[in-house]
Design an enzyme around this catalytic site. Structure first.
Site, PDB file in Angstrom:
ATOM      1  N   LYS A 190       0.783 -16.782 -32.442  1.00  0.00           N
ATOM      2  CA  LYS A 190       2.226 -16.900 -32.661  1.00  0.00           C
ATOM      3  C   LYS A 190       2.840 -17.207 -31.296  1.00  0.00           C
ATOM      4  O   LYS A 190       3.179 -16.291 -30.526  1.00  0.00           O
ATOM      5  CB  LYS A 190       2.825 -15.605 -33.201  1.00  0.00           C
ATOM      6  CG  LYS A 190       2.129 -15.048 -34.470  1.00  0.00           C
ATOM      7  CD  LYS A 190       1.103 -14.019 -34.125  1.00  0.00           C
ATOM      8  CE  LYS A 190       0.623 -13.224 -35.315  1.00  0.00           C
ATOM      9  NZ  LYS A 190       0.074 -13.946 -36.412  1.00  0.00           N
TER      10      LYS A 190
ATOM     11  N   ASP B 277       9.953 -26.964 -23.705  1.00  0.00           N
ATOM     12  CA  ASP B 277       9.659 -27.855 -22.589  1.00  0.00           C
ATOM     13  C   ASP B 277       8.362 -27.345 -21.956  1.00  0.00           C
ATOM     14  O   ASP B 277       7.358 -27.257 -22.628  1.00  0.00           O
ATOM     15  CB  ASP B 277      10.848 -27.939 -21.637  1.00  0.00           C
ATOM     16  CG  ASP B 277      12.081 -28.526 -22.346  1.00  0.00           C
ATOM     17  OD1 ASP B 277      11.879 -29.408 -23.198  1.00  0.00           O
ATOM     18  OD2 ASP B 277      13.208 -28.090 -22.071  1.00  0.00           O
TER      19      ASP B 277
END
Length: 515
Positions: free
Chosen positions: A412, A417
């Site tokens: 998870k 970016d």
């Protein structure tokens, strides 16, 4: 009255007799993680490796290798001086689970105050064993949101009181001396640490030291001291025999003596090796700003998950790239729309989840598959893990018992970016969104973000994942780009008709909000 009818009535009676949960507990005495981590050997070690004078920085180390994930926990338990706090959704009674439990008991023998908080959903049949452990003067066990009926009617009880009992604690913390913690996606069990003969998950954890470890301690204390964390003595009130703990420790030692050879990698037992292991982690720490995000306790009264706001922040902040790995993917309309908006403004959105053959929950896959086309139409680059992923090749070469095991994804993780990483317990599914409590580390570092992306990039590769596309007719296809060739499937790769039928049938059932 037929035997079947009597059995059904008996089951209903059992479920009604013990309905609901064990009464909540207002703890007379609250306990907390160690208040002075800097005064412990681990804390002193952390201080000696910290660069500069910026007290706000935490040290983080990515644990993508399941061997490192196990050894980090084992080493922390071995080196804990004052407190050892462990909070888990699932703790299996297999080899690695027993070995970590034994190391915690050894810590208690050294005088370390050990606290173990376990969710009740997979806890069936272990009350007496945990009560024996709890009889150690330095070891406390509490069960989160326990069901009142502990026997054959437990599952029926769950069905009858779903609204209350469906709320589960999915948090995962392993914390030594409030100075060093391991957090991430892994539960405790062989399939999370690379030694299961059938299924081995890829997952991500983070070893973290410094201020963020203390934040993990505060998150642990929040749940430990909550009324829903019920002492095992209130659930299993029978008196434990005076010699039960000694017998249990002897049985555990005998089990481990006969099974330790089944771990296909070195475990740091002796002090010198332990110090070398911790020093290796310490030398490779990335120092950065980091914080813990954890659901508040009123989550169980219907409050919005803390990860909803975090998700909105992620979408707002993404500039060039959003990369997501989630074991279970059942998005909302708003999530798909948000991803489409990112793509429209030039952000590349990559998402990876399990394929049908790597998913350990066919029910989840049956409902996820309904969203694949919409995600692709939104411009999302969608990938699914191969059950025969090359991720397992190294372990299969080391241990022949793993030769037939297949890969699964339990990660998870989100990277925005390349400078913000979120690693924790939150899946993109209704269970995390609506029902469970969750926790995660948020790390603000380009250096660390690049390390996470390097791991992810390898997993997005064709050796490990299928790339999904839409063909000219708008149908979902699966693609592998091999050297000099491309393989394409129009059905779930490597699957049987029955497997596909099962997933499709379950996808028709009105249970999506439960998954």
């Amino acid at each position: 009255m037929t035997a079947i009818r009597r059995l059904i009535l008996s089951l209903i009676a059992l479920g009604l007799v013990g309905c609901g949960t064990v009464p909540l507990v207002e703890h007379e005495t609250r306990s907390y993680a160690w208040a002075h981590p800097e005064q412990t050997p681990i804390g002193a070690y952390v201080a000696s490796h910290k660069p500069g004078d910026d007290e706000s920085l935490s040290g983080v180390y990515l644990l993508e290798d399941p061997r490192d994930a196990f050894r980090a926990r084992f080493s922390l338990a071995k080196r804990a001086k004052h407190t050892l706090d462990m909070q888990y959704y699932l703790w299996k009674g297999d080899l690695t689970g027993q070995l970590l439990l034994y190391s915690a008991l050894e810590a208690a023998d050294r005088g370390v105050k050990v606290r173990l908080l376990i969710d009740d959903i997979y806890h069936s049949g272990r009350d007496n064993a945990y009560a024996v452990i709890d009889s150690h003067p330095n070891f406390e066990v509490r069960i989160f949101n326990p069901m009142k009926n502990r026997n054959i009617g437990k599952n029926l009880n769950y069905v009858l009181h779903r609204r209350k009992l469906n709320h589960r604690m999915h948090n995962k913390i392993f914390l030594a001396d409030n100075a060093a913690t391991v957090m991430g996606g892994r539960n405790i069990g062989d399939d999370y640490f690379g030694v299961d003969e059938d299924l081995n998950f890829h997952d991500l954890d983070v070893l973290a030291v410094g201020p963020v470890a203390a934040e993990a301690g505060a998150a642990f204390d929040l749940y430990w001291n909550s009324p829903a964390a019920v002492p095992i003595s209130a659930i299993d009130p029978d008196k434990v025999d005076d010699d039960a703990l000694e017998r249990g420790m002897a049985d555990l030692r005998e089990f481990l003596d006969g099974a330790l050879g089944d771990i296909p990698y070195d475990v740091p037992y002796d002090p010198a090796t332990l110090d070398e292991e911790l020093d290796r982690f310490g030398r490779e720490l990335t120092w950065a700003r980091a914080r813990v995000v954890v659901d508040p306790l009123d989550r169980f009264e219907g409050a919005e998950t803390a990860f909803a706001a975090l998700g909105r922040e992620v979408i707002a902040d993404a500039g060039d790239l959003l990369t997501i790995q989630t074991a279970y993917l059942i998005p909302t309309d708003a999530t798909i729309e948000g991803m489409a908006a990112l793509v429209d403004r030039g952000v590349r959105v990559r998402v990876m989840t399990n394929s049908l053959m790597s998913n350990n929950h066919v029910s989840v896959h049956g409902h996820y598959r309904k969203y694949r086309k919409r995600l692709l139409e939104a411009g999302v680059e969608l990938y699914e893990l191969r059950a025969d992923a090359a991720l397992l090749d190294h372990y299969k070469e080391q241990d022949k018992k793993l030769s037939h095991s297949h890969a699964g994804m339990h990660t998870k993780a989100f990277v925005i970016d390349d400078d913000v990483s979120i690693i924790g317990s939150y899946n993109m599914d209704p269970r995390s969104r609506v029902w469970n409590s969750e926790i995660a580390l948020v790390i603000y570092s380009e250096e660390f973000g690049r390390k996470v992306l390097d791991v992810m990039d390898e997993e997005f590769d064709s050796d490990n994942a299928y790339r999904l596309d839409l063909d000219d007719r708008g149908k979902v296809t699966w693609r592998l780009d091999c050297e000099g060739c491309t393989q394409t499937w129009t059905k779930e790769p490597e699957s049987t008709f029955w497997k596909r039928f099962s997933a499709g049938f379950i996808g028709l059932l009105p249970i999506e909000n439960e998954l």
